[in-house]
Write a protein that holds these residues in place. Sequence first.
Motif, PDB file in Angstrom:
ATOM      1  N   MET A  70       1.378 -20.406 -16.385  1.00 33.58           N
ATOM      2  CA  MET A  70       1.268 -21.619 -15.577  1.00 33.58           C
ATOM      3  C   MET A  70       0.935 -21.269 -14.130  1.00 33.58           C
ATOM      4  O   MET A  70       1.515 -20.370 -13.538  1.00 33.58           O
ATOM      5  CB  MET A  70       2.603 -22.389 -15.597  1.00 33.58           C
ATOM      6  CG  MET A  70       2.983 -22.991 -16.942  1.00 33.58           C
ATOM      7  SD  MET A  70       1.792 -24.160 -17.654  1.00 33.58           S
ATOM      8  CE  MET A  70       1.888 -25.516 -16.460  1.00 33.58           C
ATOM      9  N   THR A 110       4.367 -18.398 -19.010  1.00 37.82           N
ATOM     10  CA  THR A 110       3.978 -17.218 -18.220  1.00 37.82           C
ATOM     11  C   THR A 110       2.579 -17.347 -17.632  1.00 37.82           C
ATOM     12  O   THR A 110       2.189 -16.530 -16.803  1.00 37.82           O
ATOM     13  CB  THR A 110       4.018 -15.928 -19.066  1.00 37.82           C
ATOM     14  OG1 THR A 110       3.040 -16.020 -20.099  1.00 37.82           O
ATOM     15  CG2 THR A 110       5.390 -15.705 -19.680  1.00 37.82           C
ATOM     16  N   LEU A 136       7.110 -25.617 -10.922  1.00 32.61           N
ATOM     17  CA  LEU A 136       6.595 -26.449 -12.001  1.00 32.61           C
ATOM     18  C   LEU A 136       7.369 -27.749 -12.100  1.00 32.61           C
ATOM     19  O   LEU A 136       8.525 -27.839 -11.688  1.00 32.61           O
ATOM     20  CB  LEU A 136       6.730 -25.695 -13.334  1.00 32.61           C
ATOM     21  CG  LEU A 136       6.082 -24.314 -13.381  1.00 32.61           C
ATOM     22  CD1 LEU A 136       6.325 -23.675 -14.740  1.00 32.61           C
ATOM     23  CD2 LEU A 136       4.594 -24.413 -13.085  1.00 32.61           C
ATOM     24  N   GLN A 183       7.088 -20.810  -9.879  1.00 33.17           N
ATOM     25  CA  GLN A 183       5.777 -21.470  -9.910  1.00 33.17           C
ATOM     26  C   GLN A 183       5.859 -22.936  -9.490  1.00 33.17           C
ATOM     27  O   GLN A 183       4.865 -23.654  -9.575  1.00 33.17           O
ATOM     28  CB  GLN A 183       5.154 -21.347 -11.303  1.00 33.17           C
ATOM     29  CG  GLN A 183       4.851 -19.906 -11.720  1.00 33.17           C
ATOM     30  CD  GLN A 183       3.830 -19.259 -10.815  1.00 33.17           C
ATOM     31  OE1 GLN A 183       4.160 -18.734  -9.747  1.00 33.17           O
ATOM     32  NE2 GLN A 183       2.573 -19.288 -11.213  1.00 33.17           N
TER      33      GLN A 183
END
Lengths: 338, 338
Positions: free
Chosen positions: A241, A239, A274, A272
């Motif tokens: 990142m 949460t 990632l 995000q």
Amino acid sequence: MPTNQQIHLDNRPVGEAVASNFKLVSSETPALQDGQVLVRHHYLSLDPYMRGRMNDAKSYAQPQALGQTMGGGTVGEVVESKNPKFEVGNTVVGMGGWQEYSVVDANQPGALRKVDTTHIPLSHYLGAVGMPGVTAWYGLVKIIAPQVGQTMVISAATGAVGSAFAALSKARGCRTVGIAGGPDKCKYAVDELGFDACIDYKLHKDAASLSKALKEACPNGVDGYFENVGGMVLDAVLTRMNAFGRIAVCGMIAGYDGLPLPLAYPALILTQRLKVEGFIVSEHMEIWPEALKELGGLVATGKLKPRESIAQGIAAAPEAFLGLLKGKNFGKQLVKLI
Amino acid sequence: MPTNQQIHLDNRPVGEAVASNFKLVSSETPALQDGQVLVRHHYLSLDPYMRGRMNDAKSYAQPQALGQTMGGGTVGEVVESKNPKFEVGNTVVGMGGWQEYSVVDANQPGALRKVDTTHIPLSHYLGAVGMPGVTAWYGLVKIIAPQVGQTMVISAATGAVGSAFAALSKARGCRTVGIAGGPDKCKYAVDELGFDACIDYKLHKDAASLSKALKEACPNGVDGYFENVGGMVLDAVLTRMNAFGRIAVCGMIAGYDGLPLPLAYPALILTQRLKVEGFIVSEHMEIWPEALKELGGLVATGKLKPRESIAQGIAAAPEAFLGLLKGKNFGKQLVKLI
């Protein structure tokens, strides 16, 4: 031939691993064949990955065979040699397993490596200047690829991997935040290992609470995360990142006992953008020389002062290992065999 | 000045998106300033990412503003121009939004692009030779990086992204397996889009059952997975990933309505050494020319024959969009505005 005490895997864990999964066995070391070397182990390394091998499950490593000596990294000295490349007295690192002696076919590439103990204590070749150190190096350098000023986070921060990670991350100009269990480990992480902050996950009952603590410790968010534990800690870090963050997945110790731990918010990987990547350091032997050189330099110059938890005698290995899985160790967990 | 009908976001969804979140509004198009162009939209693109923007949540895109025209890709023709680079009659692609006309500051880089409709129908610039096609290209080529003979899987296989993915993956010599909802879509995937097999996820009540079907369709395991949906489908595919597999995360449509869908077995990322990477194609503009060139070639030579679901008239956009979120579309979902 000296008597050799060994720890075998006697039966597989059902849920949590317990002492009765292991069995202490005595045997004679066999006579050497040409090319072989007899090594007396000084230290045995205990590592979380061993728990995974105790299960008979699809994984990256073959399961540990029942009725056989548990595998594991060792350092020791050559006490007998029928191999011209090794002589009695050489200090060596290898995969001797949970036993006092091992017979090694030293012509097999990578089976046995001579190490220099002038500036680096022998035991450190199982930790900071060995597999755990290289593990930290690979995850940080090759997967996370940090940039100066970014924020790096690691769980199990005071373990062998975490200690090396802190030194490597600070050397790259990154804010470096640890997550560990208990106030002593957190104090040690900041005072001795060079972490900028360390969060005690035991103070947090859920991921939301831990996430709040992370926000304070990482005011600019998290750019790189080195994952050793999984579960609530992974949920919380996810949460925090930043966009284009990188997560190196090295361990999921929280899930080793059977019940898989789900990941609560996988959609964050998308929102995000990632990169989440699992790795096993033994599959990347090409980077070991470069990593070991940097790690050796950090130890020799005092920038990496790894702590060790040392159990005495081969019979103590199972309890020490079970303690490691529960986070009872403080620094690299070893068993001293001399 | 022509009257311009628009769809505004009137209020945000609570849970599932519904028609009353939208509002049809009429306005006059304003007089052009220097550098501006008036575009009459022929087609509006409807895409799953729009659902994410309807929430007021942290995500890669700014939330859609309330009381404003919904954003979205459009193709159309220039009907008035105060910009020397564009003349009346030019066919163009842009981000005109859910409305019949848009006024575009055509000097802004990337705001408006002229396209050639000699070999490629105009509407395809919103699909196979537009953002969805480039999305498939980026995930496959840049994240998954397939090798000849490997097995590729994609969910939402018959959508705009899935159609392009199949053609791109087959062109690289990969076994290509789709996952879609219903026998018609699965038959179309194999007969028309070139998939080697397609699994109807609606026949499976849980991830274990879907995983078994995947094993049959992918006898050598899965090397690359393009994720459009999340939830049960992602859980199932994860259990079939080969070591060193790559997952490109493009969408998690299953989780858009609020409740986050957990990932059941994140430890597989470690044990199979997977790379899982989220991406947004608009952040990688540097690859668009190369991708569009390949996609245009596949369409022009008949190797990619994308299907379209076409709703008629701007007023039909909300229902068509809600249908898309439920998988009611068959191929690229468009709204025809002329």
